[in-house]
Each structure stands twice: as structure tokens, then as C-alpha cells.
Design a protein around this motif. Structure first.
Motif, PDB file in Angstrom:
ATOM      1  N   TYR A   1      -3.133 -38.540 -31.279  1.00  0.00           N
ATOM      2  CA  TYR A   1      -2.261 -38.077 -30.199  1.00  0.00           C
ATOM      3  C   TYR A   1      -0.772 -38.200 -30.535  1.00  0.00           C
ATOM      4  O   TYR A   1       0.072 -37.659 -29.833  1.00  0.00           O
ATOM      5  N   ILE A   2      -0.433 -38.934 -31.575  1.00  0.00           N
ATOM      6  CA  ILE A   2       0.969 -39.168 -31.919  1.00  0.00           C
ATOM      7  C   ILE A   2       1.383 -38.224 -33.047  1.00  0.00           C
ATOM      8  O   ILE A   2       0.707 -38.129 -34.065  1.00  0.00           O
ATOM      9  N   PHE A   3       2.476 -37.520 -32.848  1.00  0.00           N
ATOM     10  CA  PHE A   3       2.985 -36.637 -33.903  1.00  0.00           C
ATOM     11  C   PHE A   3       4.508 -36.701 -33.904  1.00  0.00           C
ATOM     12  O   PHE A   3       5.135 -37.107 -32.924  1.00  0.00           O
ATOM     13  N   GLN A   4       5.089 -36.305 -35.008  1.00  0.00           N
ATOM     14  CA  GLN A   4       6.546 -36.325 -35.132  1.00  0.00           C
ATOM     15  C   GLN A   4       7.071 -34.897 -35.088  1.00  0.00           C
ATOM     16  O   GLN A   4       6.553 -34.014 -35.763  1.00  0.00           O
ATOM     17  N   SER A   5       8.099 -34.679 -34.283  1.00  0.00           N
ATOM     18  CA  SER A   5       8.689 -33.356 -34.167  1.00  0.00           C
ATOM     19  C   SER A   5      10.155 -33.505 -33.781  1.00  0.00           C
ATOM     20  O   SER A   5      10.680 -34.621 -33.738  1.00  0.00           O
ATOM     21  N   LEU A   6      10.802 -32.381 -33.492  1.00  0.00           N
ATOM     22  CA  LEU A   6      12.209 -32.412 -33.085  1.00  0.00           C
ATOM     23  C   LEU A   6      12.317 -32.378 -31.567  1.00  0.00           C
ATOM     24  O   LEU A   6      11.546 -31.707 -30.901  1.00  0.00           O
ATOM     25  N   LYS A   7      13.274 -33.095 -31.023  1.00  0.00           N
ATOM     26  CA  LYS A   7      13.470 -33.150 -29.575  1.00  0.00           C
ATOM     27  C   LYS A   7      14.944 -33.418 -29.292  1.00  0.00           C
ATOM     28  O   LYS A   7      15.530 -34.321 -29.887  1.00  0.00           O
ATOM     29  N   PRO A   8      15.544 -32.633 -28.419  1.00  0.00           N
ATOM     30  CA  PRO A   8      16.944 -32.921 -28.075  1.00  0.00           C
ATOM     31  C   PRO A   8      17.034 -34.209 -27.263  1.00  0.00           C
ATOM     32  O   PRO A   8      16.213 -34.464 -26.376  1.00  0.00           O
ATOM     33  N   VAL A   9      18.003 -35.036 -27.594  1.00  0.00           N
ATOM     34  CA  VAL A   9      18.221 -36.284 -26.862  1.00  0.00           C
ATOM     35  C   VAL A   9      19.611 -36.245 -26.248  1.00  0.00           C
ATOM     36  O   VAL A   9      20.604 -36.076 -26.943  1.00  0.00           O
ATOM     37  N   HIS A  10      19.662 -36.357 -24.936  1.00  0.00           N
ATOM     38  CA  HIS A  10      20.952 -36.373 -24.245  1.00  0.00           C
ATOM     39  C   HIS A  10      21.603 -37.734 -24.452  1.00  0.00           C
ATOM     40  O   HIS A  10      20.982 -38.769 -24.225  1.00  0.00           O
ATOM     41  N   TRP A  11      22.873 -37.726 -24.847  1.00  0.00           N
ATOM     42  CA  TRP A  11      23.546 -38.951 -25.231  1.00  0.00           C
ATOM     43  C   TRP A  11      24.822 -39.116 -24.417  1.00  0.00           C
ATOM     44  O   TRP A  11      25.593 -38.174 -24.256  1.00  0.00           O
ATOM     45  N   CYS A  12      25.024 -40.309 -23.893  1.00  0.00           N
ATOM     46  CA  CYS A  12      26.234 -40.616 -23.132  1.00  0.00           C
ATOM     47  C   CYS A  12      27.267 -41.224 -24.073  1.00  0.00           C
ATOM     48  O   CYS A  12      27.032 -42.284 -24.656  1.00  0.00           O
ATOM     49  N   LEU A  13      28.412 -40.560 -24.227  1.00  0.00           N
ATOM     50  CA  LEU A  13      29.433 -41.050 -25.156  1.00  0.00           C
ATOM     51  C   LEU A  13      30.071 -42.345 -24.673  1.00  0.00           C
ATOM     52  O   LEU A  13      30.393 -43.225 -25.466  1.00  0.00           O
ATOM     53  N   SER A  14      30.261 -42.469 -23.365  1.00  0.00           N
ATOM     54  CA  SER A  14      30.922 -43.667 -22.848  1.00  0.00           C
ATOM     55  C   SER A  14      29.980 -44.869 -22.825  1.00  0.00           C
ATOM     56  O   SER A  14      30.376 -45.988 -23.162  1.00  0.00           O
ATOM     57  N   CYS A  15      28.714 -44.646 -22.440  1.00  0.00           N
ATOM     58  CA  CYS A  15      27.735 -45.754 -22.391  1.00  0.00           C
ATOM     59  C   CYS A  15      27.111 -46.031 -23.750  1.00  0.00           C
ATOM     60  O   CYS A  15      26.507 -47.084 -23.960  1.00  0.00           O
ATOM     61  N   GLU A  16      27.207 -45.057 -24.661  1.00  0.00           N
ATOM     62  CA  GLU A  16      26.588 -45.147 -25.982  1.00  0.00           C
ATOM     63  C   GLU A  16      25.096 -45.437 -25.882  1.00  0.00           C
ATOM     64  O   GLU A  16      24.556 -46.363 -26.489  1.00  0.00           O
ATOM     65  N   THR A  17      24.432 -44.619 -25.074  1.00  0.00           N
ATOM     66  CA  THR A  17      22.984 -44.781 -24.909  1.00  0.00           C
ATOM     67  C   THR A  17      22.363 -43.432 -24.569  1.00  0.00           C
ATOM     68  O   THR A  17      23.055 -42.517 -24.117  1.00  0.00           O
ATOM     69  N   ALA A  18      21.062 -43.320 -24.807  1.00  0.00           N
ATOM     70  CA  ALA A  18      20.346 -42.095 -24.467  1.00  0.00           C
ATOM     71  C   ALA A  18      20.183 -41.989 -22.954  1.00  0.00           C
ATOM     72  O   ALA A  18      20.077 -43.002 -22.264  1.00  0.00           O
ATOM     73  N   LEU A  19      20.165 -40.747 -22.457  1.00  0.00           N
ATOM     74  CA  LEU A  19      20.036 -40.515 -21.018  1.00  0.00           C
ATOM     75  C   LEU A  19      18.743 -39.773 -20.708  1.00  0.00           C
ATOM     76  O   LEU A  19      18.330 -38.892 -21.463  1.00  0.00           O
ATOM     77  N   ALA A  20      18.132 -40.127 -19.598  1.00  0.00           N
ATOM     78  CA  ALA A  20      16.980 -39.379 -19.108  1.00  0.00           C
ATOM     79  C   ALA A  20      17.478 -38.102 -18.438  1.00  0.00           C
ATOM     80  O   ALA A  20      18.634 -38.016 -18.016  1.00  0.00           O
ATOM     81  N   ASP A  21      16.613 -37.091 -18.354  1.00  0.00           N
ATOM     82  CA  ASP A  21      17.006 -35.839 -17.705  1.00  0.00           C
ATOM     83  C   ASP A  21      17.518 -36.077 -16.288  1.00  0.00           C
ATOM     84  O   ASP A  21      18.462 -35.417 -15.840  1.00  0.00           O
ATOM     85  N   ALA A  22      16.905 -37.039 -15.594  1.00  0.00           N
ATOM     86  CA  ALA A  22      17.290 -37.299 -14.205  1.00  0.00           C
ATOM     87  C   ALA A  22      18.685 -37.907 -14.101  1.00  0.00           C
ATOM     88  O   ALA A  22      19.290 -37.900 -13.029  1.00  0.00           O
TER      89      ALA A  22
END
Length: 240
Positions: free
Chosen positions: A74-95
Motif C-alpha cells: 500500500y505504500i508507494f513513493q510519488s510527487l506531491k505538492p506541499v504547501h509551506w509557510c515561510l513565516s512559520c517554516e512548517t508544512a501546512l494542511a489544505d485546511a
């Protein structure tokens, strides 16, 4: 982030392992605070064995579950866009994403030139020295760097219009007048309509990207309309 504020440092001032230890202590301080408050409220629970994602047993269970998913394919590696917060320096959820509804982006007209060899393939009978370009209009100019194609409607009529300042431009016929009005400061009038072709007759041509050293292919798409722009749609996959 709260710990950085409390310590009055940035991530540049401490190594990752030391910070994780401090973060664990910080988190456990609030676990104990919450536990004491719940006990005072009379809340029942297994307070000696709290559910903590930072516990080693929990981490081991996560790894074990991941291993089982991997074994079952069930696990595979692929490409995925990751939303990144420049000020918090962390990944963001879509919500967590917020869009500025009042933001207005400038639109832009861009020419995608064809070389003479591409034109010769279609046997259109144009002079070899003729400078011919697709006139592309886009409301997202920041995505031009990712352009890989110019989309045309297969059933619309396109004209090769020779202009004074920009050479010969390919544009859907019904939008030619609007384009000329837009570029009137540089180009007051069309000199001549050299050719009229349906969109499907132009499919497969390759034009030059306006500022990146690569080609963009002419493709067909039924979503291209003659309501605005030029009928030649800038296409950058992954950019909306």
C-alpha cells in the motif's frame, strides 16, 4: 513555536536533538497540567497511562503499522505538492490555507514564436523569413516559467495576422480586433491577414518558450473559448 518564544531563540541557535528534548519537557509540563485539572473536575480516566503520541510505545506502534502497510504493497513513493509557510517554516494542511479574495493579478500577452522549419512542416506556404508567433494571454503570469504547451480549440478559426510591431500573430479570428486595440500604443493596425486555419490544423506545432530555453507544444483542448484573451491558452501542468 511556543517553546522558541519562551526560550527567546531561533532554530539557528540550538541543535535539533537538544531542541527535541526541551520540546518533550515542554509538552509533558502541559500534559501534567491538564491531568491535574481533569482530576479536580472529577473526570474518570486511566491517568497513569495517558494516550501520548510522543511516547516510545506509540511511535513503535506507528512503525509496526507502517511496516504492515508496506508489506501489503500500500505504500508507494510519488510527487506531491506541499504547501509551506515561510513565516512559520512548517508544512501546512489544505485546511490551513487562506486566500486573499481581494488580490488582483495583472494579465499579460506573450508571444510564443515558431521557427521556419515548424511552419514548413505544415506546408502553409508562408515566406521563410516571416516572423510568426502564437499570441497567448494569461491572468497568471507567474506560472509562465512552467509553461509546456499552448492550447487551441480544434474547431475555432485562427488567423495569421501580420502586424507592424510584432510580426505575424496567430490568434482566434473573433478576438483579433480586441487584441489590436490592446496593443494599439505599439501597433495601431493589422497590415494583412495571411492565413486562416482551424485549430486542429495547427496541432503538433512546436513553438519557443518566450524566456526559457525549451519548446512548448501546440495541443488541442475543447475548454479553450473565444470569449476573451486570444484563443491560445498558456498551459502549465500542476499550476491550476
Amino acid at each position: 513555536h511556543q517553546l522558541f518564544k519562551e526560550l527567546k531563540i531561533t532554530k539557528m541557535d540550538i541543535d535539533a536533538v537538544s531542541f527535541r528534548k526541551k520540546a518533550t519537557e515542554y509538552a509533558m509540563k502541559f500534559v501534567e497540567k491538564q491531568r491535574s485539572q481533569f482530576l479536580r473536575l472529577g473526570v474518570l480516566g486511566d491517568w497513569k497511562n495517558p494516550y501520548l503520541t510522543l511516547s516510545r510505545n506509540f511511535e513503535a506502534a506507528v512503525i509496526d503499522a507502517f511496516a504492515k502497510l508496506t508489506e501489503k504493497g500500500y505504500i508507494f513513493q510519488s510527487l506531491k505538492p506541499v504547501h509551506w509557510c515561510l513565516s512559520c517554516e512548517t508544512a501546512l494542511a489544505d485546511a490551513e490555507l487562506e486566500y486573499d479574495e481581494n488580490h488582483i493579478s495583472p494579465s499579460i500577452y506573450v508571444s510564443f514564436p515558431l521557427d521556419s522549419e515548424e511552419l514548413a512542416k505544415k506546408e502553409f506556404g508562408l515566406k521563410i523569413e516571416e516572423k510568426v508567433s502564437f499570441a497567448v494571454w494569461t491572468t497568471t503570469p507567474w506560472t509562465l516559467a512552467a509553461n509546456v504547451a499552448v492550447a487551441l480549440n480544434p474547431d475555432l478559426n485562427y488567423v495569421f495576422a501580420r502586424t507592424k510591431a510584432f510580426g505575424t500573430l496567430i490568434v482566434v479570428e473573433s478576438l483579433l480586433e480586441a487584441l489590436l486595440k490592446t496593443i494599439a500604443s505599439e501597433e495601431p493596425q493589422t497590415l494583412e491577414i495571411l492565413l486562416r486555419k482551424r485549430g486542429h490544423e495547427l496541432a503538433g506545432l512546436k513553438c519557443k518558450h518566450p524566456f526559457v530555453n525549451r519548446t512548448s507544444e501546440v495541443v488541442l483542448a475543447d475548454y479553450v473559448t473565444h470569449l476573451d484573451g486570444t484563443g491560445c491558452v498558456h498551459t502549465a501542468p500542476g499550476h491550476g
